[in-house]
Design a protein around this motif. Structure first.
Motif, mmCIF file in Angstrom:
data_model
loop_
_atom_site.group_PDB
_atom_site.id
_atom_site.type_symbol
_atom_site.label_atom_id
_atom_site.label_comp_id
_atom_site.label_asym_id
_atom_site.label_seq_id
_atom_site.Cartn_x
_atom_site.Cartn_y
_atom_site.Cartn_z
ATOM 1 N N GLN A 154 60.651 35.154 16.498
ATOM 2 C CA GLN A 154 60.171 35.154 17.980
ATOM 3 C C GLN A 154 60.866 36.242 18.432
ATOM 4 O OE1 GLN A 154 58.371 33.167 20.035
ATOM 5 N NE2 GLN A 154 58.967 34.651 21.727
ATOM 6 N N ILE A 155 62.292 36.794 18.173
ATOM 7 C CA ILE A 155 63.090 37.892 18.771
ATOM 8 C C ILE A 155 62.405 39.073 18.228
ATOM 9 C CG2 ILE A 155 65.077 38.948 18.821
ATOM 10 C CD1 ILE A 155 66.534 36.107 18.756
ATOM 11 N N GLY A 156 61.934 38.965 16.870
ATOM 12 C CA GLY A 156 61.400 40.356 16.350
ATOM 13 C C GLY A 156 60.280 40.552 16.773
ATOM 14 N N ALA A 184 52.951 36.953 11.871
ATOM 15 C CA ALA A 184 53.090 37.867 10.735
ATOM 16 C C ALA A 184 54.535 38.144 10.442
ATOM 17 C CB ALA A 184 52.312 39.430 11.079
ATOM 18 N N LEU A 185 55.431 38.313 11.428
ATOM 19 C CA LEU A 185 56.864 38.277 11.163
ATOM 20 C C LEU A 185 57.396 37.044 10.573
ATOM 21 C CD1 LEU A 185 57.981 40.301 14.276
ATOM 22 C CD2 LEU A 185 57.732 41.176 11.975
ATOM 23 N N TYR A 186 56.894 35.920 10.897
ATOM 24 C CA TYR A 186 57.179 34.522 10.542
ATOM 25 C C TYR A 186 56.854 34.494 9.058
ATOM 26 C CZ TYR A 186 57.675 29.474 10.255
ATOM 27 O OH TYR A 186 58.187 28.196 9.785
ATOM 28 N N GLN A 187 55.790 34.977 8.784
ATOM 29 C CA GLN A 187 55.621 34.871 7.294
ATOM 30 C C GLN A 187 56.217 35.768 6.546
ATOM 31 O OE1 GLN A 187 53.143 32.684 5.883
ATOM 32 N NE2 GLN A 187 54.260 33.410 4.040
ATOM 33 N N TRP A 188 56.665 37.072 6.956
ATOM 34 C CA TRP A 188 57.503 38.023 6.279
ATOM 35 C C TRP A 188 58.700 37.578 6.299
ATOM 36 C CZ3 TRP A 188 62.206 40.343 6.759
ATOM 37 C CH2 TRP A 188 62.463 41.465 5.936
ATOM 38 N N ASP A 212 56.978 47.965 9.194
ATOM 39 C CA ASP A 212 57.375 49.314 8.565
ATOM 40 C C ASP A 212 58.788 49.162 8.149
ATOM 41 O OD1 ASP A 212 58.683 49.507 11.040
ATOM 42 O OD2 ASP A 212 57.491 51.226 11.670
ATOM 43 N N ALA A 213 59.781 50.162 7.703
ATOM 44 C CA ALA A 213 60.924 49.914 7.363
ATOM 45 C C ALA A 213 61.958 49.628 8.384
ATOM 46 C CB ALA A 213 61.334 51.194 6.450
ATOM 47 N N LYS A 214 61.676 50.195 9.531
ATOM 48 C CA LYS A 214 62.493 49.961 10.785
ATOM 49 C C LYS A 214 62.505 48.403 11.033
ATOM 50 C CE LYS A 214 62.965 54.688 12.651
ATOM 51 N NZ LYS A 214 62.668 55.464 13.899
ATOM 52 N N VAL A 215 61.131 47.861 11.116
ATOM 53 C CA VAL A 215 61.174 46.558 11.525
ATOM 54 C C VAL A 215 61.570 45.878 10.274
ATOM 55 C CG1 VAL A 215 59.383 44.705 12.002
ATOM 56 C CG2 VAL A 215 58.923 46.972 12.735
ATOM 57 N N GLU A 216 61.587 46.096 8.970
ATOM 58 C CA GLU A 216 61.997 45.163 7.886
ATOM 59 C C GLU A 216 63.376 45.135 8.328
ATOM 60 O OE1 GLU A 216 60.897 46.389 4.364
ATOM 61 O OE2 GLU A 216 58.707 45.865 4.699
ATOM 62 N N HIS A 217 64.289 46.181 8.280
ATOM 63 C CA HIS A 217 65.712 46.196 8.656
ATOM 64 C C HIS A 217 65.966 45.469 9.826
ATOM 65 C CE1 HIS A 217 69.857 47.792 8.657
ATOM 66 N NE2 HIS A 217 69.814 48.241 10.047
ATOM 67 N N MET A 218 65.340 45.464 10.828
ATOM 68 C CA MET A 218 65.549 44.525 11.950
ATOM 69 C C MET A 218 65.583 43.228 11.592
ATOM 70 S SD MET A 218 63.610 44.256 15.549
ATOM 71 C CE MET A 218 62.226 43.604 14.665
ATOM 72 N N MET A 219 64.422 42.706 10.982
ATOM 73 C CA MET A 219 64.305 41.526 10.771
ATOM 74 C C MET A 219 65.335 40.929 9.484
ATOM 75 S SD MET A 219 61.952 39.874 12.379
ATOM 76 C CE MET A 219 61.755 38.518 11.367
ATOM 77 N N ARG A 220 65.883 41.600 8.571
ATOM 78 C CA ARG A 220 66.895 41.146 7.826
ATOM 79 C C ARG A 220 68.375 40.979 8.670
ATOM 80 N NH1 ARG A 220 64.968 41.884 2.653
ATOM 81 N NH2 ARG A 220 63.127 43.474 2.456
ATOM 82 N N CYS A 221 68.402 41.732 9.665
ATOM 83 C CA CYS A 221 69.597 41.677 10.544
ATOM 84 C C CYS A 221 69.691 40.294 11.243
ATOM 85 C CB CYS A 221 69.999 42.732 11.440
ATOM 86 S SG CYS A 221 70.123 44.430 10.457
#
Length: 285
Positions: free
Chosen positions: A262-264, A274-278, A241-250
């Motif tokens: 990994q941290i995400g 899934a986060l790695y691909q994103w 979601d938007a919160k996870v996307e913001h965290m990943m961009r940081c």
């Protein structure tokens, strides 16, 4: 009982024995144990009681995976000379979190027939009554005894989509269930199957938190042989979601893709893949 395909060599029979109820001993297992030349047992004192019950008089010899190489090779030598040997564990099917791998591997490498005599297995029995998905599952044996290693082990399984099956000792069951709640979450479906086929057989099903509470509240649920089954991760449980996307961009602004994923995953509980691909698709310039 000799098998002509092995040039006069004997055969190694891997024989399942009851995990509690002696009525689960098959007639074929009794016949094999009566006719082989030797029974290799995990604990000869324990197995002597089994043999006495079924009037089996075949000689017993201790064998476990801590036996030295010479011990295993001596068994192979006997098989090559035409002796038939049955391998049994204290309960259930040998090699399923029980001894036997080393001598079976040596026998197969020597082109000696290895014959399964199937029967009771706590893992399979628990899965059959758990009500969890059984088309795909993985058996993980015993969790590490040390708390830190146990947490790390479970964290490596966070993205496992198959039903996970563990054996556990009664004195560690509360600690292990607590770790499961911490890693997989309080709402993950879990089943604890205890004392299968025995007098006090119990199957507790519910969320991980519910089962933990029942075990903590009832000392009887902390006794006996235990199988823990955990429903696998469902990819649809959480979305980016938007919160996870913001965290990943940081994270990506400061870290490589792999480390950010990994941290995400550790923070969000989402699948690392899934986060790695994103992250690959959205990494800045």
């Amino acid at each position: 009982m000799k098998n002509s395909t092995t040039g006069g060599a004997g055969a190694l029979y891997v024989v399942a024995t009851p995990i509690g109820n002696l009525g689960d001993m098959s007639q074929r297992a009794i016949d094999v144990l009566n006719t082989v030349d030797l029974i290799a047992a995990e604990d000869t004192r324990h197995s002597a009681r089994l043999c006495q019950h079924f009037s089996i008089n075949t000689p017993l010899k201790a064998y476990h995976d801590y036996s030295d190489q010479a011990h295993s090779e001596a068994m192979i030598a006997q098989l090559k000379m035409g002796k038939d040997i049955a391998l049994i564990s204290d309960a259930g099917t040998p090699l399923i979190s029980d001894p036997g791998y080393r001598v079976v591997k040596l026998a197969r490498d020597a082109d000696i027939d290895v014959v399964p005599i199937p029967g009771a297995c706590a893992m399979a029995a628990a899965l059959s009554v758990a009500g969890l998905p059984s088309d795909r599952f993985c058996f993980e044996g015993f969790l590490p005894a040390k708390a830190g290693q146990r947490l790390n082990y479970l964290q490596d399984l966070m993205e496992e989509e198959r039903t996970m099956i563990f054996y556990e000792a009664p004195h560690r069951i509360v600690d292990s269930l607590t770790a499961i709640v911490d890693v997989f979450g309080a709402e993950r479906e879990l089943v604890l199957a205890r004392e299968i086929t025995k007098t006090f057989e119990t199957v507790l099903a519910g969320t991980a938190h519910e089962v933990l509470q029942r075990v903590e509240a009832d000392p009887n649920q902390r006794k006996g042989e235990m199988v823990v089954l955990i429903k696998g991760f469902e990819a649809s449980e959480k979305q980016i979601d938007a919160k996870v996307e913001h965290m990943m961009r940081c994270l990506l602004a400061q870290l490589p893709v792999k480390q950010a994923a990994q941290i995400g995953a550790e923070i969000s509980g989402l699948r690392k893949k899934a986060l790695y691909q994103w992250a690959l698709d959205n990494k800045p310039g």
